[in-house]
Design a protein around this motif. Structure first.
Motif, mmCIF file in Angstrom:
data_model
loop_
_atom_site.group_PDB
_atom_site.id
_atom_site.type_symbol
_atom_site.label_atom_id
_atom_site.label_comp_id
_atom_site.label_asym_id
_atom_site.label_seq_id
_atom_site.Cartn_x
_atom_site.Cartn_y
_atom_site.Cartn_z
ATOM 1 N N CYS A 184 1.107 -1.245 0.481
ATOM 2 C CA CYS A 184 0.436 0.050 -0.202
ATOM 3 C C CYS A 184 0.676 1.064 -0.054
ATOM 4 N N ASP A 185 0.521 1.679 -0.969
ATOM 5 C CA ASP A 185 1.243 3.213 -0.590
ATOM 6 C C ASP A 185 0.939 4.379 0.118
ATOM 7 N N PRO A 186 2.276 4.910 1.024
ATOM 8 C CA PRO A 186 1.429 5.395 2.096
ATOM 9 C C PRO A 186 1.253 6.755 2.337
ATOM 10 N N THR A 187 0.694 7.088 0.564
ATOM 11 C CA THR A 187 0.476 8.275 0.874
ATOM 12 C C THR A 187 -1.213 8.499 0.930
ATOM 13 N N LYS A 188 -1.656 7.400 0.671
ATOM 14 C CA LYS A 188 -3.501 6.944 1.020
ATOM 15 C C LYS A 188 -3.377 6.825 2.045
ATOM 16 N N TRP A 189 -2.695 6.697 3.603
ATOM 17 C CA TRP A 189 -2.728 6.939 4.854
ATOM 18 C C TRP A 189 -1.997 8.434 5.339
ATOM 19 N N GLY A 190 -2.207 9.224 4.571
ATOM 20 C CA GLY A 190 -1.679 10.653 4.433
ATOM 21 C C GLY A 190 -0.169 11.257 5.122
ATOM 22 N N VAL A 191 0.670 10.039 5.148
ATOM 23 C CA VAL A 191 2.066 10.102 5.679
ATOM 24 C C VAL A 191 3.216 9.595 4.043
ATOM 25 N N ARG A 192 3.932 10.219 4.304
ATOM 26 C CA ARG A 192 5.440 9.738 2.439
ATOM 27 C C ARG A 192 6.037 8.829 2.858
#
Length: 556
Positions: A184-192
């Motif tokens: 999972c792309d961490p940007t989907k969780w609001g973190v870089r």
């Protein structure tokens, strides 16, 4: 070619430490093999704690509680609708109930948790040996299926199936759902960036068995009472597995909305029994929408909704109450509901009285009054000002409190006192040491970061000030939750509540969602979900699995 294999119902733990399973005898010509899966003897229960109105309630069957005046013992009092057709039916049903009937049905002192709610397991559940009877014993029927079914089922399958054998070369591989978590792309969780889940961490995770439970609660009562209920449930679950000679010392809590407040209060009592907590969409500091719904009725639309979502909002408004005459009789004396108001830590001021003037052919708004200032609970206890939270004249349509000292006014004050006690003394800024949280700060899901009463300056020469607007007198109620007001005995104004104003999840504003910042292990900003459907969002589900693996690494 080997004979086919079919999963059998999950094994049942026994007091002597063994497991038992049931199957049926078949003819010798039936060559399909039955497969039982033996769980680990090390157990970490996972308990889902829902938000307000996410628990099914019924009229109390216990003689220790007062009888409900409208429905019979055991009869359904509250079930959030599942699906569109159910929602239309529920909207018609509740719209037809007058304020007095609402007050009597949703009398928290006469209700208890109802475990008979709908459960809709997918057909593939049979491939994992799951049965409805099994999950009902884990109280899944206590909670709203449309909001929590995907979470409960996903945790049950995902947490207990980590590795599998590749069918062609018989090599151990990571299950597909865990590959999704790891990728999972961490940007989907609001973190870089984030520490990805690793295969060694999954190996440790796979050493444990994760039975998944729900814990509903009476959301009309104080969150402090609900925290005690959750504590009893945790202790009962740990005792169940310990009595069956399993190693079970700690649980993991996954919470939604108000359930986060309940879980925090519970964790403060028994921190050593909780491995960690994951909060989703929690109104950590309360939410101004609570004031809006009590004072004005439930909003029927949002500027960021599409046509379908606004139609859903209309149905929700009809169920919860479109006008203050319908919402106040239930919420004004309910400690649980009042505990969702902005608390003493919410940024002030958040209530504004705004005048709109016509200048150079343009509407120019001007905020004149700003509230609250100082103790917000004194503001909630004010039942005389026209902008008050609660009007005692609307709060008791059936005369429930007529025979009590000071009537409904005293009942309201007691409920507000419970809210203040819970916010200041029970909860304050406490979080379990191993806590993660995610929230929404999405401009596409506007929330009430503040509430504004807005009126148009009639241009009759009156001057509107902080003093004369505060001291104005209410002369009646208007459409859309509005209030008619007379200023200085001569100027009539009609105030209406303004629309949602800040990024959030449609219910909790970002000001409250970010409340845990600096107090928890990590805080995540996930975009794209609406409040009630937080755990139907794919990114939120993947994050929940990711965080559970990280929490398990803390086990010795």
């Amino acid at each position: 070619m080997p004979d086919p294999t079919r999963p059998l119902p999950n094994l049942v733990p026994q007091p002597d430490g063994s497991w038992t399973g049931r199957t049926v005898l078949t003819p010798t010509s039936f060559t399909t093999r039955g497969l039982f899966t033996l769980p680990s003897s090390k157990v970490i229960p996972v308990i889902v704690v829902p938000g307000i109105m996410g628990t099914n309630l019924r009229a109390a069957t216990s003689p220790a509680k007062r009888a409900n005046k409208t429905i019979n013992p055991g009869e359904e009092a509250w079930r959030a609708p599942n699906g569109t057709i159910d929602g239309i039916y529920a909207a018609r049903l509740w719209k037809g109930r007058d304020p007095g009937t609402r007050q009597q049905i949703l009398d928290g002192n006469t209700l208890e948790v109802d475990k008979r709610g709908e459960i809709h397991l997918p057909l593939e559940a049979r491939n994992y040996g799951m049965t409805e009877a099994e999950v009902r014993e884990r109280w899944w029927g206590e909670v709203h299926w449309d909001s929590y079914g995907r979470l409960l089922y996903g945790l049950h399958i995902g947490l207990n199936h980590t590795f599998e054998m590749a069918p062609l070369d018989n090599v151990r591989v990571i299950c597909a759902h865990w590959k999704d978590v790891m990728a999972c792309d961490p940007t989907k969780w609001g973190v870089r960036g984030i520490d990805k889940v690793t295969e060694p961490e999954l190996e440790k995770h796979a050493d444990f068995y994760y039975p998944v439970y729900a814990c509903g609660y009476n959301w009309l009562e104080s969150c402090e009472d609900s925290a005690n209920w959750l504590r009893q449930r945790i202790e009962r679950i740990i005792a169940f597995w310990t009595d069956r000679k399993r190693e079970c010392r700690k649980v993991i809590l996954v919470t939604h909305s108000m359930g986060g407040l309940v879980a925090r209060a519970c964790a403060k009592q028994i921190p050593d029994s909780i491995l960690g907590v994951i909060h989703g969409a929690m109104p950590a500091l309360g939410a101004p929408v609570c004031y809006r719904r009590i004072a004005c009725g439930t909003e029927k639309w949002s500027p960021t909704n599409g046509g379908i979502d606004n139609k859903k909002a209309e149905y929700i408004s009809e169920i919860l109450g479109e006008r203050p005459e319908s919402t106040m009789p239930v919420m004004a004396t309910s400690p649980g509901a009042l505990q969702l108001l902005p608390n003493h830590l919410y940024p002030q001021p958040w209530l504004h009285i705004c005048m709109v003037s016509r200048i150079n052919h343009k509407d120019v708004p001007r905020d004149v009054v700003h509230l609250p200032v100082g103790n917000p609970y004194e503001f909630y206890r004010d039942m005389k000002s026209w902008y008050r939270l609660i009007d005692p004249a609307l709060a008791d349509p059936v005369g429930k409190y007529h025979d009590e000292d000071h009537g409904v006014t005293e009942a309201i004050r007691k409920a507000i006192a419970k809210a203040e006690h819970f916010h200041r003394n029970v909860l304050d800024a406490y979080y379990h040491p191993n806590t993660y949280a995610f929230y929404g700060a999405d401009p596409a899901h506007l929330s009430f970061g503040a509430v504004r009463w807005v009126a148009r300056d009639t241009g009759a020469g009156a001057v509107f000030t902080d003093a004369n607007l505060r001291s104005a007198l209410q002369t009646g109620y208007g459409a859309g939750g509005g209030r008619r007001v007379r200023v200085e005995g001569r100027t009539d104004l009609h105030f209406v509540p303004a629309r949602q104003d800040v990024a959030g999840d449609g219910t909790v504003p970002h000001q409250s969602g970010t409340g845990p910042r600096g107090k928890v292990t990590q805080l995540f900003d996930i975009r794209g979900f609406d409040h009630q459907g937080a755990f139907n969002d794919e990114a939120a589900l993947l994050l929940t699995h990711h965080l559970i693996v990280k929490l398990v690494q803390k086990m010795p």
